[in-house]
Design a protein around this motif. Structure first.
Motif, mmCIF file in Angstrom:
data_model
loop_
_atom_site.group_PDB
_atom_site.id
_atom_site.type_symbol
_atom_site.label_atom_id
_atom_site.label_comp_id
_atom_site.label_asym_id
_atom_site.label_seq_id
_atom_site.Cartn_x
_atom_site.Cartn_y
_atom_site.Cartn_z
ATOM 1 N N GLN A 163 -7.431 3.046 -3.569
ATOM 2 C CA GLN A 163 -7.224 4.144 -2.630
ATOM 3 C C GLN A 163 -6.385 5.281 -3.226
ATOM 4 O O GLN A 163 -6.383 6.383 -2.706
ATOM 5 C CB GLN A 163 -6.569 3.622 -1.348
ATOM 6 N N ARG B 71 -3.718 3.563 5.899
ATOM 7 C CA ARG B 71 -4.145 4.720 5.095
ATOM 8 C C ARG B 71 -3.637 6.056 5.632
ATOM 9 O O ARG B 71 -3.181 6.899 4.850
ATOM 10 C CB ARG B 71 -5.671 4.739 4.992
ATOM 11 N N PRO C 186 -8.284 -5.843 4.044
ATOM 12 C CA PRO C 186 -8.922 -4.533 4.238
ATOM 13 C C PRO C 186 -8.557 -3.897 5.571
ATOM 14 O O PRO C 186 -8.452 -2.661 5.667
ATOM 15 C CB PRO C 186 -10.423 -4.852 4.162
ATOM 16 N N LEU C 187 -8.334 -4.726 6.592
ATOM 17 C CA LEU C 187 -7.953 -4.175 7.899
ATOM 18 C C LEU C 187 -6.607 -3.469 7.819
ATOM 19 O O LEU C 187 -6.442 -2.350 8.328
ATOM 20 C CB LEU C 187 -7.898 -5.308 8.932
ATOM 21 N N ARG D 297 0.826 -1.213 0.000
ATOM 22 C CA ARG D 297 0.000 0.000 0.000
ATOM 23 C C ARG D 297 0.854 1.254 0.000
ATOM 24 O O ARG D 297 0.570 2.218 -0.723
ATOM 25 C CB ARG D 297 -0.912 -0.012 1.234
ATOM 26 N N TRP E 36 -6.823 -0.270 5.694
ATOM 27 C CA TRP E 36 -7.454 0.801 6.473
ATOM 28 C C TRP E 36 -6.465 1.369 7.496
ATOM 29 O O TRP E 36 -6.347 2.581 7.659
ATOM 30 C CB TRP E 36 -8.697 0.261 7.176
ATOM 31 N N ALA E 37 -5.751 0.488 8.192
ATOM 32 C CA ALA E 37 -4.829 0.933 9.231
ATOM 33 C C ALA E 37 -3.659 1.720 8.664
ATOM 34 O O ALA E 37 -3.128 2.634 9.318
ATOM 35 C CB ALA E 37 -4.317 -0.274 10.021
#
Length: 241
Positions: free
Chosen positions: A63, A209, A202-203, A23, A206-207
């Protein structure tokens, strides 16, 4: 249909760390997850990493979709498709044998070498196609297809580089899965194991981001490469011992 608890936890940790690296930098998921998984759960490789990689790549690209260099995608994706087809033929002779861990370890070290080589390759249709083809072969066999593209985007602005590489990564996982499925190398056990690890994707996205806009790609690169090198070295030594 899934490994024992300790093996599952090791795989879960590798998936979470690899997902965060992917990410933030556009590379790292396969280089982190694949060597760990082939160490503790080789019978689930490479299909499980590829199944999870679809979610990692698509989720990461979504994202940052506004930063994707869309004009770069067609030649790179065409090459990735060709490479996946070639690799599927080779995979029938490698997957499920003792050669796979050695192949994964060597590919990881090759990826690290490409990352630190300092080579400067211009982004053109031809280089995108070539990098995509190489990534298709590497990614389909081992789940590690990011290094060739990372080489092209080494000097590109961090957010654009990460977003574009994530788009290539997500697409690449899909075509690699299709190639392995056509070769009969994906079964229910791979789907079950991937499903047990999937909530981590997804966890973790999200963390991680809040850090995407603040963390420079170069700041996490040494850590990513160091972890990948350590995992690959352990894998190769264990295989040859």
């Amino acid at each position: 249909m899934i490994p024992d608890p300790l093996a599952w936890l090791a795989c879960a940790a590798a998936v979470a760390v690899g997902c965060a690296l992917q990410r933030l930098s556009g590379a790292g998921f396969g280089m982190m997850a694949s060597p760990v998984m082939v160490l503790v759960a080789p019978e689930w490789m490479p299909a499980t990493v590829l199944l999870l990689g679809v979610a990692v790549g698509i989720g990461s690209a979504a994202q940052g979709w506004d930063a994707v260099a869309r004009g770069d995608l067609p030649p790179g994706m065409a090459g990735r498709t060709l490479g996946a087809g070639v690799a599927a033929v080779v995979a029938t002779a490698v997957v499920g044998t003792e050669a796979l861990p050695l192949v994964v370890g060597i590919v990881v070290l090759l990826g690290v070498a490409l990352s630190v080589a300092g080579l400067r390759v211009p982004i053109t249709g031809a280089t995108l196609f070539g990098a995509g083809t190489t990534a298709g072969v590497m990614g389909t066999l081992t789940g590690i297809g990011a290094p060739p593209m990372a080489l092209l985007y080494a000097d590109v602005e961090a957010r654009r580089a990460a977003a574009t590489q994530n788009a290539f990564f997500g697409f690449g996982m899909i075509v690699s899965l299709a190639a392995l499925a056509a070769a009969g190398l994906i079964g229910l056990r791979h789907l079950a194991f991937a499903a047990s690890l999937a909530p981590l994707v997804p966890l973790t996205l999200w963390a991680s981001r809040p850090f995407a806009a603040r963390v420079e790609k170069g700041a996490i690169r040494p850590w990513a490469l160091g972890l990948a090198t350590l995992a690959a070295t352990v894998l190769i030594v264990r295989t040859l011992a």
